[in-house]
Write an enzyme that holds these catalytic residues in place. Structure first.
Site, short mmCIF file in Angstrom:
data_model
loop_
_atom_site.label_atom_id
_atom_site.label_comp_id
_atom_site.label_asym_id
_atom_site.label_seq_id
_atom_site.Cartn_x
_atom_site.Cartn_y
_atom_site.Cartn_z
N SER A 1 14.88 -13.00 -36.27
CA SER A 1 15.99 -13.15 -35.33
C SER A 1 16.64 -14.53 -35.47
O SER A 1 17.11 -14.87 -36.55
CB SER A 1 15.50 -12.88 -33.91
OG SER A 1 16.56 -12.66 -33.03
N ASP B 1 18.19 -24.87 -20.26
CA ASP B 1 19.56 -25.33 -20.07
C ASP B 1 20.31 -25.41 -21.39
O ASP B 1 21.46 -24.96 -21.52
CB ASP B 1 19.58 -26.69 -19.37
CG ASP B 1 19.14 -26.60 -17.91
OD1 ASP B 1 19.23 -25.50 -17.33
OD2 ASP B 1 18.72 -27.63 -17.36
N HIS C 1 13.51 -4.50 -32.03
CA HIS C 1 13.85 -5.83 -32.50
C HIS C 1 12.60 -6.72 -32.66
O HIS C 1 12.52 -7.50 -33.58
CB HIS C 1 14.84 -6.48 -31.53
CG HIS C 1 15.31 -7.83 -31.94
ND1 HIS C 1 15.95 -8.06 -33.15
CD2 HIS C 1 15.23 -9.04 -31.33
CE1 HIS C 1 16.26 -9.35 -33.24
NE2 HIS C 1 15.82 -9.96 -32.15
#
Length: 250
Positions: A82, A170, A229
């Site tokens: 990924s 964040d 996945h």
């Protein structure tokens, strides 16, 4: 950036670097790493902003590939899943002398609409100071994430004792467009490359094959039946066997 690594296997064996995906860590690949360590010197990394590796405001693929180049002591087989697969592809395209054979797990060199921002928001949605067990965190995540396997995967990055996520949430949220995107990059990788997909996943489609072949002229394709996945977690033995067969092929 120096990445946290887990190393196993004979020192004189061929080198293999394992690069996890978004929200992943070296420990997610522990079973496959252990099995491949019988004939490879296997290094699994925590990517920047993940696990025990350092944090940075820059989560571009150029930066991620640079971290991998700094980790390698010489040419190595490279396996990336990924996000880690995209970083591995950028490494292979920009520093092909460092990559012997490339394995890309369930990702293509294209931009996606598969944003994972909702998972970041789910992890940020509750007060960790009020959590004393992983099961309590799972119950709260279940309010936003239906799939138990996805919750279990995310919870591997929760440090219950220290009341924190081992993820720079964040920055990952802010950099999500780069993570699901693909950088403007040229070049080609002339060595063998395996694009390994979960048969039930929609991340690598027939439409992405021309772009793959344009950058990776010796690309081969394989799929793991009944896997999505996160194919390495769902079908570890099948994934390990396919990786092994590709790496030892003449």
């Amino acid at each position: 950036m120096k990445l946290e690594t887990t190393i196993s296997g004979p020192e004189d064996a061929p080198a293999l670097l394992i690069v996890p995906g978004l929200f992943g860590s070296a420990r997610n690949w522990g079973v496959i790493q252990k099995r491949l360590s019988d004939r490879f010197r296997v290094t699994a990394v925590d990517m920047r902003n993940h696990g025990a590796s350092g944090w940075s405001d820059d989560h571009s693929y150029k930066a991620l590939a640079g971290d991998l180049a700094d980790t390698l002591e010489g040419p190595s087989h490279v396996l990336g899943h990924s996000m880690g697969g995209k970083a591995s592809m950028v490494l292979a395209l920009t520093r092909p002398e460092l990559v012997d054979r490339l394995i890309v797990a369930d990702i293509a060199p294209v931009a996606y609409d598969h944003t994972q921002a909702h998972l970041v928001e789910a992890m940020k949605s509750f007060d960790l100071d009020k959590i004393s067990t992983r099961s309590e965190a799972d119950a709260l995540l279940a309010e936003k994430i239906d799939t138990k396997g996805v919750r279990a995967f995310l919870l591997q990055s929760l440090d219950v004792q220290n009341k924190c996520w081992n993820l720079n949430l964040d920055v990952l949220a802010r950099e999500m467009p780069k993570i699901v995107g693909w950088p403007d990059i040229s070049g080609s990788f002339p060595k063998p490359a395996l694009f390994l997909s979960g048969a039930d996943s929609d991340y690598v489609t027939p439409g992405s094959r021309p772009q793959i072949r344009a950058l990776f002229s010796k690309a081969r394709f394989a799929s793991i039946p009944d896997a999505g996945h996160w194919l390495h977690a769902e079908k570890p033995r099948e994934v390990e066997a396919t990786i092994r067969a590709f790496l030892v092929r003449a």
